[in-house]
Motif scaffolding. Structure first.
Motif, PDB file in Angstrom:
ATOM      1  N   UNK A 162      27.679  20.380 -34.504  1.00  0.00           N
ATOM      2  CA  UNK A 162      28.717  19.939 -33.568  1.00  0.00           C
ATOM      3  C   UNK A 162      28.093  19.334 -32.319  1.00  0.00           C
ATOM      4  N   UNK A 163      26.972  19.907 -31.862  1.00  0.00           N
ATOM      5  CA  UNK A 163      26.274  19.344 -30.704  1.00  0.00           C
ATOM      6  C   UNK A 163      25.794  17.933 -31.003  1.00  0.00           C
ATOM      7  N   UNK A 164      25.224  17.719 -32.198  1.00  0.00           N
ATOM      8  CA  UNK A 164      24.741  16.389 -32.554  1.00  0.00           C
ATOM      9  C   UNK A 164      25.888  15.394 -32.645  1.00  0.00           C
ATOM     10  N   UNK A 165      27.030  15.832 -33.168  1.00  0.00           N
ATOM     11  CA  UNK A 165      28.202  14.954 -33.201  1.00  0.00           C
ATOM     12  C   UNK A 165      28.614  14.557 -31.788  1.00  0.00           C
ATOM     13  N   UNK A 166      28.602  15.539 -30.875  1.00  0.00           N
ATOM     14  CA  UNK A 166      28.986  15.270 -29.488  1.00  0.00           C
ATOM     15  C   UNK A 166      28.030  14.276 -28.848  1.00  0.00           C
ATOM     16  N   UNK A 167      26.743  14.453 -29.097  1.00  0.00           N
ATOM     17  CA  UNK A 167      25.748  13.541 -28.531  1.00  0.00           C
ATOM     18  C   UNK A 167      25.976  12.122 -29.032  1.00  0.00           C
ATOM     19  N   UNK A 168      26.318  11.993 -30.311  1.00  0.00           N
ATOM     20  CA  UNK A 168      26.594  10.674 -30.864  1.00  0.00           C
ATOM     21  C   UNK A 168      27.827  10.047 -30.239  1.00  0.00           C
ATOM     22  N   UNK A 169      28.858  10.872 -30.036  1.00  0.00           N
ATOM     23  CA  UNK A 169      30.090  10.344 -29.433  1.00  0.00           C
ATOM     24  C   UNK A 169      29.879   9.945 -27.982  1.00  0.00           C
ATOM     25  N   UNK A 170      28.911  10.583 -27.308  1.00  0.00           N
ATOM     26  CA  UNK A 170      28.644  10.277 -25.900  1.00  0.00           C
ATOM     27  C   UNK A 170      27.897   8.966 -25.718  1.00  0.00           C
ATOM     28  N   UNK A 171      27.572   8.287 -26.798  1.00  0.00           N
ATOM     29  CA  UNK A 171      26.903   6.994 -26.702  1.00  0.00           C
ATOM     30  C   UNK A 171      25.398   7.060 -26.731  1.00  0.00           C
ATOM     31  N   UNK A 172      24.832   8.263 -26.884  1.00  0.00           N
ATOM     32  CA  UNK A 172      23.377   8.361 -27.011  1.00  0.00           C
ATOM     33  C   UNK A 172      22.943   7.863 -28.388  1.00  0.00           C
ATOM     34  N   UNK A 173      21.703   7.420 -28.453  1.00  0.00           N
ATOM     35  CA  UNK A 173      21.089   7.093 -29.730  1.00  0.00           C
ATOM     36  C   UNK A 173      20.288   8.310 -30.167  1.00  0.00           C
ATOM     37  N   UNK A 174      20.466   8.733 -31.411  1.00  0.00           N
ATOM     38  CA  UNK A 174      19.791   9.934 -31.909  1.00  0.00           C
ATOM     39  C   UNK A 174      19.043   9.590 -33.189  1.00  0.00           C
ATOM     40  N   UNK A 175      17.747   9.921 -33.213  1.00  0.00           N
ATOM     41  CA  UNK A 175      16.941   9.821 -34.426  1.00  0.00           C
ATOM     42  C   UNK A 175      16.705  11.242 -34.907  1.00  0.00           C
ATOM     43  N   UNK A 176      17.286  11.586 -36.051  1.00  0.00           N
ATOM     44  CA  UNK A 176      17.303  12.963 -36.534  1.00  0.00           C
ATOM     45  C   UNK A 176      16.566  13.073 -37.863  1.00  0.00           C
ATOM     46  N   UNK A 177      15.500  13.864 -37.873  1.00  0.00           N
ATOM     47  CA  UNK A 177      14.803  14.176 -39.123  1.00  0.00           C
ATOM     48  C   UNK A 177      15.260  15.549 -39.584  1.00  0.00           C
TER      49      UNK A 177
END
Length: 316
Positions: A162-177
């Protein structure tokens, strides 16, 4: 970009990858595929042997890049005798940001209750969450996270998702391995698969599944023997298999309505009819299969000159 170690071992081999701003990209691959080496190059911890990298428009490891990047690569390392919040405050001071950022980051990863406990008393999952909190201290435009759910229990995995979803919605770019493919499927906008240091696939989860070919229908019908006989006589049906009372029909899913009509006309009751949906796990295993890798090694196209690699993004 390419990274070769002594002895000619290519950890990363002519990798060309672009990550648009505001996307959550799942970076997948088997152990030893080159994921962590790639992430270390993106923050300047490892230099590429050849190629070019730009992160948020800056060279890796530069002060302007690191000011806007948060990273958790491999296992987080903190002072064992200090509390979680004191470790974060120390990191905040090194980064030139207020101590209050530590409390905010602890809250984001749900560690406030244990924030004053020594780091040495933390479980593996808590250590991972503290590592993510450290990556969030600067409220970065880009997050690079290497296996952030490692060691988390099911509740912790759900909270991290859920935190990663929130970060994505906030407009951040996320590279997740991650090796948790279900997590990647639910969180990521796009997936890049790397194998033996090479990029073997890049697209949305649906595109990766579709690459396997959705050439099958799953049908539940009564009586089964009459349904099998009817379907095997139809044009466009290549095979019919019965498993646990259901029929798996190898055919173009576009023929679903036609086959349903033929079954009803033959006196068959159809209780279920749907396309077979391949899982992300099936797509991943197909893309990283040994025979596919051997075919790639024999492909003359692999001898093309290396192309520059760019990670693009912008501040919010």
């Amino acid at each position: 970009m390419t990274k070769r170690y002594p002895g000619g071992i290519a950890a990363v081999d002519a990798l060309d990858l672009r990550v648009p701003t505001g996307q959550v990209l799942g970076f997948l691959g088997p152990n030893g595929a080159g994921k962590t080496t790639t992430m270390r190059m993106l923050v300047g911890l490892v230099r590429p042997t050849s190629g070019r990298i730009r992160v948020l428009g800056q060279p890796p490891g530069s002060p302007r890049e690191l000011a806007r990047v948060g990273a958790l690569i491999e296992s987080p390392a903190f002072y064992p005798h200090l509390s979680g919040v004191d470790n974060l405050r120390l990191a905040a001071r090194y980064a030139g940001i207020p101590d209050s950022a530590a409390d905010r980051a602890l809250s984001e990863v749900d560690l406030t209750d244990r924030g004053r406990s020594p780091f040495r008393t933390y479980s593996l999952g808590m250590k991972q969450r503290l590592g993510v909190a450290a990556a969030l201290l600067k409220e970065p435009s880009l997050l690079i996270l290497d296996e952030p759910t490692n060691g988390l229990d099911p509740a912790g995995v759900s909270e991290m998702r859920e935190l990663l979803r929130t970060l994505g919605r906030d407009g951040r770019t996320v590279l997740l391995s991650s090796h948790v493919l279900g997590e990647v499927e639910q969180v990521c906008d796009r997936i890049a698969v790397i194998n033996h240091g090479r990029l073997v696939a890049d697209g949305s989860p649906d595109e990766l599944r579709a690459a396997l070919g959705d050439g099958a229908l799953l049908i539940a019908a009564d009586p089964v023997d009459r349904a099998v006989a009817c379907l095997r006589d139809q044009a466009g049906v290549h095979d019919v298999q019965v498993t646990d009372g259901r029929l798996r029909v190898s055919t173009d899913p576009a023929l679903a309505a036609t086959l349903n009509r033929r079954l009803v006309e033959a006196g068959v009751d159809v209780r279920e009819l749907r396309p077979v949906r391949h899982s992300l796990e099936e797509a991943f295993l197909e893309l990283t299969a040994p025979d596919r890798t051997e075919a790639d090694d024999a492909d003359p196209a692999r001898t093309e000159p290396e192309r520059p690699t760019t990670m693009t993004g912008s501040s919010r």
